[in-house]
Design a protein around this motif. Structure first.
Motif, PDB file in Angstrom:
ATOM      1  N   LEU A  85       4.526 -10.582  -1.143  1.00  0.00           N
ATOM      2  CA  LEU A  85       4.718  -9.381  -0.447  1.00  0.00           C
ATOM      3  C   LEU A  85       3.297  -8.970   0.176  1.00  0.00           C
ATOM      4  O   LEU A  85       2.338  -9.135  -0.530  1.00  0.00           O
ATOM      5  CB  LEU A  85       5.265  -8.188  -1.627  1.00  0.00           C
ATOM      6  N   GLU A  86       3.489  -8.577   1.396  1.00  0.00           N
ATOM      7  CA  GLU A  86       2.136  -8.189   1.966  1.00  0.00           C
ATOM      8  C   GLU A  86       1.543  -6.825   1.690  1.00  0.00           C
ATOM      9  O   GLU A  86       2.490  -5.955   1.849  1.00  0.00           O
ATOM     10  CB  GLU A  86       2.353  -8.466   3.614  1.00  0.00           C
ATOM     11  N   SER A  87       0.508  -6.771   1.533  1.00  0.00           N
ATOM     12  CA  SER A  87      -0.179  -5.351   1.687  1.00  0.00           C
ATOM     13  C   SER A  87      -0.295  -4.557   2.644  1.00  0.00           C
ATOM     14  O   SER A  87      -0.881  -5.223   3.608  1.00  0.00           O
ATOM     15  CB  SER A  87      -1.580  -5.792   0.935  1.00  0.00           C
ATOM     16  N   PRO A  88       0.113  -3.397   2.434  1.00  0.00           N
ATOM     17  CA  PRO A  88       0.163  -2.638   4.132  1.00  0.00           C
ATOM     18  C   PRO A  88      -1.676  -2.498   4.452  1.00  0.00           C
ATOM     19  O   PRO A  88      -2.098  -2.083   3.275  1.00  0.00           O
ATOM     20  CB  PRO A  88       0.654  -1.222   3.591  1.00  0.00           C
ATOM     21  N   ASN A 110      -2.809 -10.777  -2.450  1.00  0.00           N
ATOM     22  CA  ASN A 110      -2.895 -11.602  -1.244  1.00  0.00           C
ATOM     23  C   ASN A 110      -4.134 -12.038  -0.870  1.00  0.00           C
ATOM     24  O   ASN A 110      -4.197 -13.349  -0.298  1.00  0.00           O
ATOM     25  CB  ASN A 110      -2.690 -10.487  -0.105  1.00  0.00           C
ATOM     26  N   SER A 111      -5.226 -11.752  -1.375  1.00  0.00           N
ATOM     27  CA  SER A 111      -6.635 -12.367  -1.217  1.00  0.00           C
ATOM     28  C   SER A 111      -6.661 -13.645  -2.082  1.00  0.00           C
ATOM     29  O   SER A 111      -7.506 -14.562  -1.633  1.00  0.00           O
ATOM     30  CB  SER A 111      -7.738 -11.408  -1.482  1.00  0.00           C
ATOM     31  N   ALA A 112      -5.872 -13.713  -2.925  1.00  0.00           N
ATOM     32  CA  ALA A 112      -5.818 -14.847  -3.844  1.00  0.00           C
ATOM     33  C   ALA A 112      -4.961 -15.781  -3.406  1.00  0.00           C
ATOM     34  O   ALA A 112      -4.670 -16.985  -4.021  1.00  0.00           O
ATOM     35  CB  ALA A 112      -5.457 -14.629  -5.251  1.00  0.00           C
ATOM     36  N   PHE A 137      -4.959  -1.408  -6.075  1.00  0.00           N
ATOM     37  CA  PHE A 137      -5.510  -2.596  -5.255  1.00  0.00           C
ATOM     38  C   PHE A 137      -4.772  -3.812  -5.781  1.00  0.00           C
ATOM     39  O   PHE A 137      -5.630  -4.970  -5.562  1.00  0.00           O
ATOM     40  CB  PHE A 137      -6.954  -2.623  -5.603  1.00  0.00           C
ATOM     41  N   ILE A 138      -3.798  -3.889  -6.659  1.00  0.00           N
ATOM     42  CA  ILE A 138      -2.975  -4.929  -7.068  1.00  0.00           C
ATOM     43  C   ILE A 138      -2.633  -6.092  -5.848  1.00  0.00           C
ATOM     44  O   ILE A 138      -3.022  -7.091  -5.961  1.00  0.00           O
ATOM     45  CB  ILE A 138      -1.897  -4.745  -8.256  1.00  0.00           C
ATOM     46  N   GLY A 177     -14.535  -2.185   1.211  1.00  0.00           N
ATOM     47  CA  GLY A 177     -13.440  -2.940   1.481  1.00  0.00           C
ATOM     48  C   GLY A 177     -12.911  -3.186   2.643  1.00  0.00           C
ATOM     49  O   GLY A 177     -13.239  -2.448   3.681  1.00  0.00           O
ATOM     50  N   ARG A 178     -11.943  -4.461   2.978  1.00  0.00           N
ATOM     51  CA  ARG A 178     -11.667  -4.784   4.390  1.00  0.00           C
ATOM     52  C   ARG A 178     -12.498  -5.045   5.413  1.00  0.00           C
ATOM     53  O   ARG A 178     -12.504  -4.332   6.434  1.00  0.00           O
ATOM     54  CB  ARG A 178     -10.432  -3.787   4.710  1.00  0.00           C
TER      55      ARG A 178
END
Length: 335
Positions: free
Chosen positions: A146-149, A139-141, A133-134, A253-254
């Motif tokens: 690089l965008e998380s799929p 991205n949430s920070a 989940f790195i 999550g999400r």
């Protein structure tokens, strides 16, 4: 005048040559709580030393105490050889079944490796990018280099849970008392295990049951092994936290991505594991890890600190938790 009769006390020797020999006590078996018994041996006849056989009979056999006894699954070379051979054959059979059923045959849910779909390949790449989940957390920070799929959180949680559990096995393998039976590199074995899990762990479990090579010197621990053993508490903390986050992420999550609540996610994971080969394989990995974890910990319970042996021996059957306990209670030593 009558003289009073006087009596004289004649000293009797404790032992005389003519006295009948007294039975020599035999060596008594050791008892954990009993104090050693001192026996009075008969005095030998003058000029004669006690025979070596009789002297040896008086000695008490020392007690051998093994810490954490009863926790392991060791097989002695002269006892249980048939059971060990049967267990090895079972493990090699399990390896063949694992590869055939999960990789080659088309009968298990999902696609075999020779017919893998592009969608499955895309999911594998996406899950790998979201390793531990790195990337989603970065991205949430607010960092978007690089965008998380965006994948289903149940799939991400299951993937990272199994990978984190695999990470926890590293210090256990590098402290295994039977690792010298494996002639290859433990670094490579664990590295491949991170990607293909039990494909490589099952053969190791079979090979470690071989008889030891008495002419071979003890194996030298690699740099990776030294780091893993010395940093076992850090590995335990990291793997344990990722497993907890994986479970929480799978259900919560999400939340803003439209994957539904707990009921919808639970329904999804049931269909997911019986339609995708990767998810279906993870179920088998969890089952096999739940067997191999207490087995390996039980065989290496002597590596745990003395005051934590009973605790670790009790919780070793709990998936992940027992392995984290082993890593936190591992005795300090130079790997």
């Amino acid at each position: 005048m009558a003289m009073a009769a006087r009596t004289f006390a004649v000293p009797l020797p404790l032992c005389a040559a003519s006295s009948p020999p007294r039975a020599t006590p035999l060596a008594l078996p050791c008892r954990g709580a009993a104090r050693p018994l001192a026996s009075l041996a008969p005095c030998p006849a003058r000029g004669h030393a006690p025979s070596p056989r009789r002297a040896a009979g008086r000695a008490l056999a020392p007690c051998a105490v093994k810490r954490g006894g009863g926790g392991g699954g060791e097989f002695a070379s002269d006892d249980g050889g048939g059971a060990r051979a049967l267990l090895q054959a079972t493990l090699w059979g399990a390896e063949a079944a694992y590869i055939l059923w999960l990789f080659l045959l088309p009968y298990a849910p999902g696609d075999p490796v020779w017919g893998i779909s592009q969608a499955t390949i895309s999911d594998l790449i996406g899950l790998s990018l979201n390793f531990f989940f790195i990337l989603p957390l970065v991205n949430s920070a607010g960092v978007h280099l690089l965008e998380s799929p965006v994948l289903h959180p149940m799939a991400e949680g299951l993937f990272n849970f199994v990978v984190a559990w695999t990470l926890l096995f590293a210090p256990l393998l590098f402290t295994d008392s039977r690792r010298d039976r494996f002639k290859g590199s433990l670094d490579l074995l664990w590295g491949f295990q991170m990607f293909l899990t039990n494909t490589f762990l099952i053969p190791y479990m079979a090979i470690r049951l071989n008889d030891p090579d008495k002419d071979k010197s003890p194996p030298q621990t690699s740099k990776l092994g030294s780091v893993m053993v010395r940093g076992a508490p850090i590995v335990g903390l990291t793997g344990g936290l990722v497993c907890i986050v994986s479970i929480a992420w799978a259900f919560f999550g999400r939340a803003d991505a439209g994957f539904g609540g707990i009921a919808e996610r639970w329904q999804y994971v049931q269909s997911y594991v019986f339609s995708e080969r990767l998810a279906y394989a993870f179920l088998w990995d969890i089952l096999l890890y739940s067997i191999f974890q207490p087995w390996l910990i039980g065989d290496n319970i002597q590596n745990v600190k003395a005051n934590a042996t009973e605790f670790v021996n009790s919780v070793r059957f709990l998936p992940v938790i027992g392995l984290v306990a082993y890593l936190f209670c591992l005795e300090d030593r130079d790997a």
